[in-house]
Scaffold this active site. Structure first.
Site, PDB file in Angstrom:
ATOM      1  N   ARG A 148       0.849  -1.183   0.000  1.00 56.14           N
ATOM      2  CA  ARG A 148       0.000   0.000   0.000  1.00 56.14           C
ATOM      3  C   ARG A 148       0.889   1.238   0.000  1.00 56.14           C
ATOM      4  O   ARG A 148       2.066   1.174   0.369  1.00 56.14           O
ATOM      5  CB  ARG A 148      -0.916   0.007   1.223  1.00 56.14           C
ATOM      6  CG  ARG A 148      -1.861  -1.191   1.292  1.00 56.14           C
ATOM      7  CD  ARG A 148      -2.672  -1.168   2.571  1.00 56.14           C
ATOM      8  NE  ARG A 148      -3.630  -2.282   2.636  1.00 56.14           N
ATOM      9  CZ  ARG A 148      -3.367  -3.468   3.165  1.00 56.14           C
ATOM     10  NH1 ARG A 148      -2.155  -3.702   3.670  1.00 56.14           N
ATOM     11  NH2 ARG A 148      -4.279  -4.415   3.188  1.00 56.14           N
ATOM     12  N   LYS A 173      -2.024  -2.828   7.465  1.00 54.51           N
ATOM     13  CA  LYS A 173      -3.433  -2.673   7.798  1.00 54.51           C
ATOM     14  C   LYS A 173      -3.855  -3.780   8.761  1.00 54.51           C
ATOM     15  O   LYS A 173      -3.551  -4.951   8.542  1.00 54.51           O
ATOM     16  CB  LYS A 173      -4.280  -2.738   6.523  1.00 54.51           C
ATOM     17  CG  LYS A 173      -5.734  -2.336   6.731  1.00 54.51           C
ATOM     18  CD  LYS A 173      -6.451  -2.245   5.396  1.00 54.51           C
ATOM     19  CE  LYS A 173      -7.886  -1.775   5.570  1.00 54.51           C
ATOM     20  NZ  LYS A 173      -8.583  -1.659   4.260  1.00 54.51           N
ATOM     21  N   HIS A 279      -2.848   3.271  -5.684  1.00 54.60           N
ATOM     22  CA  HIS A 279      -3.419   1.994  -5.267  1.00 54.60           C
ATOM     23  C   HIS A 279      -3.693   1.085  -6.457  1.00 54.60           C
ATOM     24  O   HIS A 279      -3.737  -0.138  -6.307  1.00 54.60           O
ATOM     25  CB  HIS A 279      -4.713   2.224  -4.472  1.00 54.60           C
ATOM     26  CG  HIS A 279      -5.028   1.114  -3.516  1.00 54.60           C
ATOM     27  ND1 HIS A 279      -4.263   0.837  -2.401  1.00 54.60           N
ATOM     28  CD2 HIS A 279      -6.020   0.195  -3.519  1.00 54.60           C
ATOM     29  CE1 HIS A 279      -4.774  -0.190  -1.754  1.00 54.60           C
ATOM     30  NE2 HIS A 279      -5.832  -0.611  -2.410  1.00 54.60           N
ATOM     31  N   ARG A 282      -1.110  -1.524  -6.881  1.00 53.68           N
ATOM     32  CA  ARG A 282      -1.299  -2.698  -6.010  1.00 53.68           C
ATOM     33  C   ARG A 282      -2.305  -3.658  -6.649  1.00 53.68           C
ATOM     34  O   ARG A 282      -2.099  -4.877  -6.657  1.00 53.68           O
ATOM     35  CB  ARG A 282      -1.772  -2.235  -4.638  1.00 53.68           C
ATOM     36  CG  ARG A 282      -2.162  -3.342  -3.651  1.00 53.68           C
ATOM     37  CD  ARG A 282      -2.483  -2.705  -2.302  1.00 53.68           C
ATOM     38  NE  ARG A 282      -3.291  -3.555  -1.434  1.00 53.68           N
ATOM     39  CZ  ARG A 282      -2.798  -4.446  -0.570  1.00 53.68           C
ATOM     40  NH1 ARG A 282      -1.492  -4.622  -0.495  1.00 53.68           N
ATOM     41  NH2 ARG A 282      -3.594  -5.161   0.192  1.00 53.68           N
ATOM     42  N   HIS A 305      -4.205  -9.567   3.114  1.00 61.95           N
ATOM     43  CA  HIS A 305      -5.655  -9.625   3.299  1.00 61.95           C
ATOM     44  C   HIS A 305      -6.008 -10.590   4.428  1.00 61.95           C
ATOM     45  O   HIS A 305      -5.492 -11.709   4.475  1.00 61.95           O
ATOM     46  CB  HIS A 305      -6.352 -10.090   2.012  1.00 61.95           C
ATOM     47  CG  HIS A 305      -6.370  -9.040   0.948  1.00 61.95           C
ATOM     48  ND1 HIS A 305      -6.604  -9.340  -0.381  1.00 61.95           N
ATOM     49  CD2 HIS A 305      -6.191  -7.696   1.006  1.00 61.95           C
ATOM     50  CE1 HIS A 305      -6.569  -8.222  -1.091  1.00 61.95           C
ATOM     51  NE2 HIS A 305      -6.318  -7.215  -0.271  1.00 61.95           N
ATOM     52  N   TYR A 314     -10.026 -10.285  -7.357  1.00 60.75           N
ATOM     53  CA  TYR A 314      -9.115 -10.259  -8.510  1.00 60.75           C
ATOM     54  C   TYR A 314      -9.266 -11.483  -9.407  1.00 60.75           C
ATOM     55  O   TYR A 314      -8.614 -11.558 -10.453  1.00 60.75           O
ATOM     56  CB  TYR A 314      -7.660 -10.186  -8.022  1.00 60.75           C
ATOM     57  CG  TYR A 314      -7.364  -8.955  -7.199  1.00 60.75           C
ATOM     58  CD1 TYR A 314      -7.296  -7.695  -7.794  1.00 60.75           C
ATOM     59  CD2 TYR A 314      -7.167  -9.049  -5.831  1.00 60.75           C
ATOM     60  CE1 TYR A 314      -7.029  -6.561  -7.037  1.00 60.75           C
ATOM     61  CE2 TYR A 314      -6.898  -7.928  -5.065  1.00 60.75           C
ATOM     62  CZ  TYR A 314      -6.835  -6.682  -5.674  1.00 60.75           C
ATOM     63  OH  TYR A 314      -6.582  -5.574  -4.927  1.00 60.75           O
TER      64      TYR A 314
END
Length: 331
Positions: A148, A173, A279, A282, A305, A314
Site C-alpha cells: 500500500r 493494515k 493503489h 497494487r 488480506h 481479482y
C-alpha cells in the site's frame, strides 16, 4: 458551549476537553494518526450538527439522524458513513464509558462491490517510463511488491533484506506484519536510495538532530533507537519538522501527496485514460500475479488480506473476465 468533560483531571486542574479525551484514548490504544484525525473530525461534526450539545446527553435519535443526513443530503460513500459510525461508537464506548445497545442496531451502509481498476502490463511500463528518481522507485515498489502507499512510505532501512531478497512490511493494515518479495530490478536503485538516507542521517546527527519517530513506546524502551540508521525511513522528507504530538524535531518520511501527484502527472503523460492512482499499482500487482498462475492464497498473504474473499475480487482475470468471452455478434 464547551466540549469539556464532566470529570476533573487527576491533577485537580482544568478538565480536559472532550476532543482531547478522544485523542488521548486513541493514542493509548495505538490508533494511527490518520484514524485519530478522522475520528476527531467526525465527532466534532456530530457535536456541531446538534447545536454543540454534549454527546452524553444525546442518543439513538441524534446518531441515526446524523448518519441519515450524511447518506441522503451529503451523498457520502458507504465507507465514509461507516467510518462516521465507527467514530461515534468509539466515543460512547471508550471515552464516555456509556453502553448503548441500540448502537449495535444502527444500520451500516453496505459497500458496493466494484471491480478494481487494473492497468495492463504495457500501461504499467508506460506509466513508469515517464516517472523519474524517487517517484519512479516508489511507484515501481508499489507495483513490484503490492505494498500500500503508506506501507511504502513508512518503509525503514532495517526492513529491506537484500540477503533474503525480501521486504518486511511492518504494522500494515490491521496491525499485521508480512513479507513481500524484493524485485531484483530494484536492488541497485534501493541500495542507492538507502545510501542517500545514510548520508542525510549522518548530516542530521552532526547538526544535533537525527531522530525519527518510533512506534508503540519503543523510544522509551530503547532510548537510542530513534537515532539508529536502521530505523530511518528509506524515503525521508527533504526537511526536518516538528512532531505535532510531542513537538520534537524529527525527519519524517516523504509526504504521500508527492507520489500521488507524480503518478497522476505520469498517467496523463502516458496517455492512460483509466482513473489510475497509486493503489491501482497494487491492484495490478495482484491481477498480474494471478494471470501468471500464482496461487490465490499466496497472493492473499502477499497483499496482507485477512479474508480470502477480499483477494477473490481479482479472480475475474482467471478466465480473462468479460474480455475472454466471444460476443455473439462476432460469431
Amino acid at each position: 458551549m464547551s466540549y469539556a468533560g464532566d470529570v476533573e483531571g487527576v491533577t485537580g486542574g482544568r478538565p480536559p476537553r472532550l476532543l482531547d479525551q478522544v485523542r488521548a484514548a486513541l493514542r493509548v490504544r495505538h490508533y494511527s494518526r490518520r484514524t485519530e484525525q478522522a475520528y476527531v473530525g467526525w465527532i466534532r461534526r456530530f457535536i456541531l450538527a446538534n447545536g454543540k450539545r454534549h454527546p452524553a446527553g444525546m442518543g439513538a435519535a441524534e446518531v441515526e439522524a446524523f448518519l441519515t443526513v450524511l447518506a441522503t443530503r451529503h451523498e457520502v460513500a458507504a465507507g465514509t458513513q461507516n467510518q462516521a459510525l465507527a467514530a461515534l461508537l468509539f466515543l460512547y464506548r471508550e471515552v464516555l464509558g456509556i453502553d448503548l445497545p441500540w448502537m449495535e442496531d444502527v444500520v451500516r451502509a453496505k459497500r458496493p462491490r466494484r471491480i478494481p481498476v487494473v492497468l495492463s502490463r504495457g500501461e504499467v511500463t508506460s506509466l513508469l517510463a515517464v516517472l523519474e528518481g524517487q517517484a519512479w522507485l516508489m511507484a515501481a515498489l508499489l507495483y513490484g511488491t503490492g505494498m500500500r502507499l503508506m506501507e511504502c512510505l513508512r518503509l525503514r532501512v532495517k526492513d529491506v533484506d537484500f540477503a533474503r531478497n525480501e521486504i518486511v512490511v511492518r504494522d500494515g493494515k490491521g496491525g499485521k506484519d508480512r513479507r513481500v518479495p524484493l524485485p531484483q530490478r530494484l536492488r541497485e536503485a534501493l541500495q542507492a536510495a538507502m545510501e542517500r538516507t545514510r548520508v542525510l542521517h549522518a548530516g542530521d546527527l552532526a547538526q544535533g538532530a537525527g531522530e525519527v519517530w518510533l512506534p508503540h513506546a519503543l523510544a522509551r524502551k530503547y532510548p537510542g533507537a530513534c537515532r539508529d540508521p536502521g530505523w530511518q525511513y528509506v524515503f525521508p522528507s527533504a526537511r526536518l519538522s516538528r512532531d505535532p504530538r510531542d513537538g520534537r524535531l524529527r525527519r519524517h518520511h516523504v509526504d504521500e501527496s508527492v507520489l500521488q501527484r507524480a503518478v497522476q502527472r505520469a498517467r496523463r503523460l502516458a496517455g492512460i485514460d483509466k482513473p489510475a492512482t497509486c493503489h491501482t499499482l497494487r491492484h495490478s500487482f495482484a491481477t498480474h500475479l494471478l494471470e501468471t498462475g500464482a496461487d490465490i492464497r499466496t497472493v492473499q498473504e502477499l497483499l496482507g488480506h485477512k479474508d480470502l474473499a477480499t483477494t477473490q475480487i481479482y479472480t475475474h482475470v482467471l478466465n480473462r473476465g468479460a474480455g475472454g468471452v466471444l460476443s455473439p455478434l462476432d460469431h
